[in-house]
Design a protein around this motif. Structure first.
Motif, PDB file in Angstrom:
ATOM      1  N   LYS A  60       9.222 -45.515  90.387  1.00 43.67           N
ATOM      2  CA  LYS A  60      10.076 -45.828  89.352  1.00 43.67           C
ATOM      3  C   LYS A  60      10.070 -45.211  88.036  1.00 43.67           C
ATOM      4  CE  LYS A  60      12.078 -48.682  92.413  1.00 43.67           C
ATOM      5  NZ  LYS A  60      12.779 -47.891  93.331  1.00 43.67           N
ATOM      6  N   ARG A  61       9.051 -44.185  88.022  1.00 49.89           N
ATOM      7  CA  ARG A  61       8.571 -43.566  86.706  1.00 49.89           C
ATOM      8  C   ARG A  61       9.790 -42.353  86.694  1.00 49.89           C
ATOM      9  NH1 ARG A  61       2.568 -42.174  86.841  1.00 49.89           N
ATOM     10  NH2 ARG A  61       3.158 -40.773  85.354  1.00 49.89           N
ATOM     11  N   PRO A  62      10.112 -42.056  85.709  1.00 50.31           N
ATOM     12  CA  PRO A  62      11.033 -40.953  85.498  1.00 50.31           C
ATOM     13  C   PRO A  62      10.405 -39.609  85.552  1.00 50.31           C
ATOM     14  CG  PRO A  62      10.575 -41.965  83.411  1.00 50.31           C
ATOM     15  CD  PRO A  62       9.881 -42.744  84.331  1.00 50.31           C
ATOM     16  N   PHE A  63      10.976 -38.518  86.185  1.00 46.00           N
ATOM     17  CA  PHE A  63      10.336 -37.154  86.208  1.00 46.00           C
ATOM     18  C   PHE A  63      11.568 -36.375  85.897  1.00 46.00           C
ATOM     19  CE2 PHE A  63      11.796 -38.135  90.445  1.00 46.00           C
ATOM     20  CZ  PHE A  63      12.398 -37.135  90.942  1.00 46.00           C
ATOM     21  N   LEU A  97      16.380 -36.482  83.162  1.00 45.59           N
ATOM     22  CA  LEU A  97      15.370 -37.548  83.883  1.00 45.59           C
ATOM     23  C   LEU A  97      15.843 -38.048  85.085  1.00 45.59           C
ATOM     24  CD1 LEU A  97      13.826 -39.545  80.905  1.00 45.59           C
ATOM     25  CD2 LEU A  97      12.706 -37.445  82.194  1.00 45.59           C
ATOM     26  N   LYS A  98      14.979 -38.463  85.955  1.00 43.48           N
ATOM     27  CA  LYS A  98      15.403 -38.986  87.412  1.00 43.48           C
ATOM     28  C   LYS A  98      14.354 -39.953  87.829  1.00 43.48           C
ATOM     29  CE  LYS A  98      17.340 -37.885  91.869  1.00 43.48           C
ATOM     30  NZ  LYS A  98      17.763 -36.540  92.653  1.00 43.48           N
ATOM     31  N   PRO A  99      14.758 -41.275  88.230  1.00 39.40           N
ATOM     32  CA  PRO A  99      13.569 -42.227  88.396  1.00 39.40           C
ATOM     33  C   PRO A  99      13.109 -41.911  89.828  1.00 39.40           C
ATOM     34  CG  PRO A  99      15.578 -43.113  88.593  1.00 39.40           C
ATOM     35  CD  PRO A  99      15.875 -41.871  88.157  1.00 39.40           C
ATOM     36  N   ARG A 151      13.737 -36.854  95.591  1.00 36.86           N
ATOM     37  CA  ARG A 151      13.720 -38.394  95.204  1.00 36.86           C
ATOM     38  C   ARG A 151      12.358 -38.989  94.803  1.00 36.86           C
ATOM     39  NH1 ARG A 151      15.007 -41.571 100.732  1.00 36.86           N
ATOM     40  NH2 ARG A 151      15.200 -43.327  99.118  1.00 36.86           N
ATOM     41  N   TYR A 152      11.386 -37.980  95.002  1.00 33.29           N
ATOM     42  CA  TYR A 152       9.992 -38.532  94.659  1.00 33.29           C
ATOM     43  C   TYR A 152       9.297 -37.677  93.747  1.00 33.29           C
ATOM     44  CZ  TYR A 152      10.969 -40.802  99.040  1.00 33.29           C
ATOM     45  OH  TYR A 152      11.727 -41.215 100.408  1.00 33.29           O
ATOM     46  N   CYS A 153       8.553 -38.426  92.733  1.00 35.97           N
ATOM     47  CA  CYS A 153       7.901 -37.540  91.761  1.00 35.97           C
ATOM     48  C   CYS A 153       6.605 -36.786  92.190  1.00 35.97           C
ATOM     49  CB  CYS A 153       7.448 -38.413  90.518  1.00 35.97           C
ATOM     50  SG  CYS A 153       6.301 -39.555  90.874  1.00 35.97           S
ATOM     51  N   SER A 154       6.164 -37.028  93.277  1.00 31.47           N
ATOM     52  CA  SER A 154       4.826 -36.325  93.724  1.00 31.47           C
ATOM     53  C   SER A 154       4.900 -36.366  95.295  1.00 31.47           C
ATOM     54  CB  SER A 154       3.813 -36.887  93.129  1.00 31.47           C
ATOM     55  OG  SER A 154       3.565 -38.207  93.351  1.00 31.47           O
TER      56      SER A 154
END
Length: 46
Positions: free
Chosen positions: A15-18, A8-10, A32-35
């Motif tokens: 700050k949500r893990p993806f 997982l990575k925040p 760096r970004y989940c979306s």
């Protein structure tokens, strides 16, 4: 390997893990970004 075993990575914005994605094999450190939404809302851009 199951999805629960992947690292997982925040997200830098929310700050949500993806989880790890196969297409990021060569650029894992750069992700760096989940979306796309979080990428657009990154800090410092108002």
């Amino acid at each position: 390997m199951s999805k629960a075993d992947l690292p997982l990575k925040p997200c830098a914005v929310c700050k949500r893990p993806f989880v790890w994605c196969r297409k990021w094999v060569r650029c894992r450190a750069e992700v760096r970004y989940c979306s796309e939404r979080c990428r657009r809302r990154r800090q410092g851009r108002g």
